[in-house]
Scaffold this motif. Structure first.
Motif, PDB file in Angstrom:
ATOM      1  N   LYS A 106       0.855  -1.221  -0.068  1.00 33.00           N
ATOM      2  CA  LYS A 106      -0.081   0.052   0.183  1.00 33.00           C
ATOM      3  C   LYS A 106       0.888   1.120   0.061  1.00 33.00           C
ATOM      4  O   LYS A 106       1.926   1.308   0.833  1.00 33.00           O
ATOM      5  N   ASP A 108       1.437   4.450   1.309  1.00 32.68           N
ATOM      6  CA  ASP A 108       1.043   5.366   2.414  1.00 32.68           C
ATOM      7  C   ASP A 108       2.169   5.860   2.913  1.00 32.68           C
ATOM      8  O   ASP A 108       3.413   5.764   2.684  1.00 32.68           O
ATOM      9  N   GLN A 145       0.126  11.842   6.981  1.00 33.02           N
ATOM     10  CA  GLN A 145       0.059  11.254   5.655  1.00 33.02           C
ATOM     11  C   GLN A 145      -0.172  12.102   4.525  1.00 33.02           C
ATOM     12  O   GLN A 145       0.447  12.212   3.426  1.00 33.02           O
TER      13      GLN A 145
END
Length: 199
Positions: A106, A108, A145
Protein backbone atom coordinates in the motif's frame (compact mmCIF):
# COMPACT_ATOMS: atom_id res chain seq x y z
CA UNK A 1 -2.08 22.98 -9.10
CA UNK A 2 0.56 22.04 -11.68
CA UNK A 3 0.66 23.21 -15.27
CA UNK A 4 0.80 20.69 -18.10
CA UNK A 5 4.13 20.91 -19.90
CA UNK A 6 4.88 19.47 -23.32
CA UNK A 7 7.98 17.53 -22.26
CA UNK A 8 9.46 14.96 -24.55
CA UNK A 9 10.99 11.52 -24.12
CA UNK A 10 14.50 10.76 -25.29
CA UNK A 11 15.20 8.88 -28.49
CA UNK A 12 17.39 6.39 -26.61
CA UNK A 13 17.08 4.64 -23.27
CA UNK A 14 19.61 5.27 -20.50
CA UNK A 15 22.30 2.63 -20.19
CA UNK A 16 22.55 0.51 -17.05
CA UNK A 17 25.79 2.29 -16.09
CA UNK A 18 24.22 5.74 -16.51
CA UNK A 19 21.23 4.69 -14.44
CA UNK A 20 23.36 3.24 -11.61
CA UNK A 21 25.56 6.35 -11.61
CA UNK A 22 22.49 8.50 -10.87
CA UNK A 23 21.05 6.26 -8.14
CA UNK A 24 22.61 6.58 -4.67
CA UNK A 25 23.59 3.23 -3.15
CA UNK A 26 21.38 1.74 -0.41
CA UNK A 27 24.47 1.90 1.83
CA UNK A 28 24.64 5.71 1.51
CA UNK A 29 24.15 7.83 4.60
CA UNK A 30 22.09 11.02 4.74
CA UNK A 31 25.11 13.27 4.09
CA UNK A 32 25.93 11.45 0.85
CA UNK A 33 22.26 11.54 -0.20
CA UNK A 34 21.81 15.25 0.56
CA UNK A 35 25.00 16.13 -1.33
CA UNK A 36 24.04 13.93 -4.29
CA UNK A 37 20.55 15.37 -4.64
CA UNK A 38 21.78 18.94 -4.17
CA UNK A 39 23.62 18.59 -7.50
CA UNK A 40 20.18 18.14 -9.05
CA UNK A 41 18.63 21.10 -7.17
CA UNK A 42 16.71 18.79 -4.84
CA UNK A 43 16.79 19.55 -1.11
CA UNK A 44 16.47 17.54 2.12
CA UNK A 45 12.67 17.63 2.01
CA UNK A 46 12.73 16.31 -1.56
CA UNK A 47 15.10 13.56 -0.43
CA UNK A 48 12.85 12.41 2.40
CA UNK A 49 9.68 12.69 0.30
CA UNK A 50 11.11 10.76 -2.65
CA UNK A 51 12.48 8.09 -0.30
CA UNK A 52 8.86 7.47 0.65
CA UNK A 53 8.61 5.52 -2.59
CA UNK A 54 10.13 2.72 -0.51
CA UNK A 55 6.72 2.21 1.05
CA UNK A 56 6.33 -0.35 -1.78
CA UNK A 57 8.97 -2.73 -3.10
CA UNK A 58 11.56 -5.29 -2.07
CA UNK A 59 15.21 -5.28 -1.11
CA UNK A 60 17.84 -7.95 -1.72
CA UNK A 61 19.94 -9.21 1.17
CA UNK A 62 23.10 -7.83 -0.48
CA UNK A 63 21.67 -4.32 -0.16
CA UNK A 64 21.48 -4.41 3.64
CA UNK A 65 23.56 -7.41 4.74
CA UNK A 66 26.33 -5.17 6.13
CA UNK A 67 23.82 -3.94 8.71
CA UNK A 68 23.53 -7.50 10.06
CA UNK A 69 26.99 -9.09 9.70
CA UNK A 70 29.58 -9.28 11.08
CA UNK A 71 28.29 -6.71 13.57
CA UNK A 72 24.66 -5.66 13.81
CA UNK A 73 23.92 -1.98 13.16
CA UNK A 74 23.04 -0.50 16.60
CA UNK A 75 20.42 1.77 15.02
CA UNK A 76 18.38 -1.30 14.00
CA UNK A 77 15.50 -2.53 16.16
CA UNK A 78 16.44 -5.89 17.72
CA UNK A 79 13.28 -7.76 16.72
CA UNK A 80 13.48 -6.37 13.20
CA UNK A 81 17.12 -7.48 12.96
CA UNK A 82 16.27 -11.00 14.12
CA UNK A 83 13.53 -11.24 11.48
CA UNK A 84 15.99 -10.11 8.80
CA UNK A 85 18.53 -12.70 9.95
CA UNK A 86 15.94 -15.39 9.32
CA UNK A 87 15.54 -14.10 5.77
CA UNK A 88 19.28 -13.61 5.29
CA UNK A 89 20.97 -16.21 7.56
CA UNK A 90 24.47 -15.71 6.10
CA UNK A 91 26.51 -12.93 4.54
CA UNK A 92 26.05 -14.63 1.15
CA UNK A 93 22.25 -14.91 1.29
CA UNK A 94 20.39 -13.86 -1.85
CA UNK A 95 16.79 -13.68 -0.61
CA UNK A 96 14.54 -10.63 -0.66
CA UNK A 97 12.26 -8.92 1.81
CA UNK A 98 9.77 -6.07 1.72
CA UNK A 99 10.91 -2.47 2.22
CA UNK A 100 7.92 -1.55 4.41
CA UNK A 101 7.02 -4.17 7.00
CA UNK A 102 3.72 -2.56 8.02
CA UNK A 103 1.86 -2.14 4.72
CA UNK A 104 4.15 -3.53 1.98
CA UNK A 105 1.53 -3.39 -0.77
CA UNK A 106 0.00 0.00 0.00
CA UNK A 107 1.27 3.44 -0.89
CA UNK A 108 1.02 5.29 2.42
CA UNK A 109 3.19 6.93 5.09
CA UNK A 110 4.00 3.75 7.05
CA UNK A 111 7.56 3.73 5.64
CA UNK A 112 8.23 6.73 7.88
CA UNK A 113 6.62 4.98 10.84
CA UNK A 114 9.08 2.14 10.17
CA UNK A 115 11.98 4.60 10.33
CA UNK A 116 10.78 6.12 13.62
CA UNK A 117 10.65 2.57 15.03
CA UNK A 118 14.20 1.84 13.75
CA UNK A 119 12.89 -0.59 11.15
CA UNK A 120 14.28 0.97 7.99
CA UNK A 121 15.76 -1.68 5.72
CA UNK A 122 18.62 0.18 4.04
CA UNK A 123 21.19 2.50 5.61
CA UNK A 124 19.91 5.11 3.15
CA UNK A 125 16.46 4.72 4.74
CA UNK A 126 17.27 4.54 8.45
CA UNK A 127 19.85 7.32 8.35
CA UNK A 128 17.11 9.74 7.33
CA UNK A 129 15.80 9.35 10.89
CA UNK A 130 19.24 9.25 12.52
CA UNK A 131 20.46 12.47 10.87
CA UNK A 132 19.34 15.67 12.61
CA UNK A 133 18.77 17.47 9.30
CA UNK A 134 16.19 15.01 8.03
CA UNK A 135 14.73 13.55 11.23
CA UNK A 136 12.09 16.31 11.71
CA UNK A 137 10.90 15.77 8.12
CA UNK A 138 10.61 12.01 8.69
CA UNK A 139 8.64 12.64 11.87
CA UNK A 140 6.30 15.10 10.17
CA UNK A 141 5.53 12.60 7.37
CA UNK A 142 5.09 9.76 9.88
CA UNK A 143 2.51 11.87 11.69
CA UNK A 144 0.74 13.34 8.67
CA UNK A 145 0.08 11.18 5.60
CA UNK A 146 -1.54 14.07 3.69
CA UNK A 147 1.63 16.14 4.15
CA UNK A 148 3.71 13.27 2.79
CA UNK A 149 1.43 12.85 -0.23
CA UNK A 150 1.60 16.59 -1.01
CA UNK A 151 5.39 16.68 -0.73
CA UNK A 152 5.81 13.46 -2.72
CA UNK A 153 3.85 14.94 -5.62
CA UNK A 154 5.79 18.21 -5.45
CA UNK A 155 9.18 16.44 -5.35
CA UNK A 156 8.24 14.02 -8.14
CA UNK A 157 7.33 16.98 -10.35
CA UNK A 158 10.68 18.63 -9.52
CA UNK A 159 12.53 15.43 -10.33
CA UNK A 160 10.56 15.05 -13.56
CA UNK A 161 11.87 18.44 -14.65
CA UNK A 162 15.51 17.33 -14.63
CA UNK A 163 17.24 17.39 -18.03
CA UNK A 164 14.05 18.18 -19.92
CA UNK A 165 13.77 17.72 -23.65
CA UNK A 166 11.53 20.33 -25.27
CA UNK A 167 10.78 21.79 -28.69
CA UNK A 168 12.23 19.65 -31.49
CA UNK A 169 14.32 17.47 -29.15
CA UNK A 170 13.10 13.93 -28.38
CA UNK A 171 9.56 12.72 -28.99
CA UNK A 172 6.18 12.25 -27.32
CA UNK A 173 5.78 8.49 -26.99
CA UNK A 174 2.51 6.71 -27.62
CA UNK A 175 3.76 4.03 -25.18
CA UNK A 176 6.20 5.29 -22.52
CA UNK A 177 8.30 2.12 -22.57
CA UNK A 178 8.71 1.91 -26.37
CA UNK A 179 10.11 4.35 -28.92
CA UNK A 180 7.58 5.45 -31.52
CA UNK A 181 7.68 3.96 -34.99
CA UNK A 182 8.45 6.39 -37.80
CA UNK A 183 4.80 7.53 -37.89
CA UNK A 184 4.61 11.33 -37.61
CA UNK A 185 1.14 11.61 -36.05
CA UNK A 186 1.95 12.18 -32.38
CA UNK A 187 4.83 14.57 -33.00
CA UNK A 188 2.89 16.59 -35.56
CA UNK A 189 -0.10 17.03 -33.23
CA UNK A 190 2.16 18.20 -30.38
CA UNK A 191 4.14 20.46 -32.69
CA UNK A 192 0.88 22.06 -33.88
CA UNK A 193 -0.21 22.61 -30.26
CA UNK A 194 3.16 24.20 -29.41
CA UNK A 195 2.94 26.48 -32.44
CA UNK A 196 -0.60 27.54 -31.47
CA UNK A 197 0.50 28.34 -27.91
CA UNK A 198 3.20 30.69 -29.23
CA UNK A 199 0.68 32.79 -31.20
Amino acid sequence: MYSVELWRDGLTFATRDATVANLPAPTSNASVLITSLATKNLDATDLVALSGGHTIGIGHCASFIERLYPTQDPTMDETFAEDLKETCPTENSNSTTVLDTRTPNKFDNKYYVDLVNRQGLFTSDQDLYTDGRTRPIVESFANNQKLFFENFVYSMVKMGQLSLLTGKHGEIRANCSVRNSDGPYISSVVDDDEADSEL
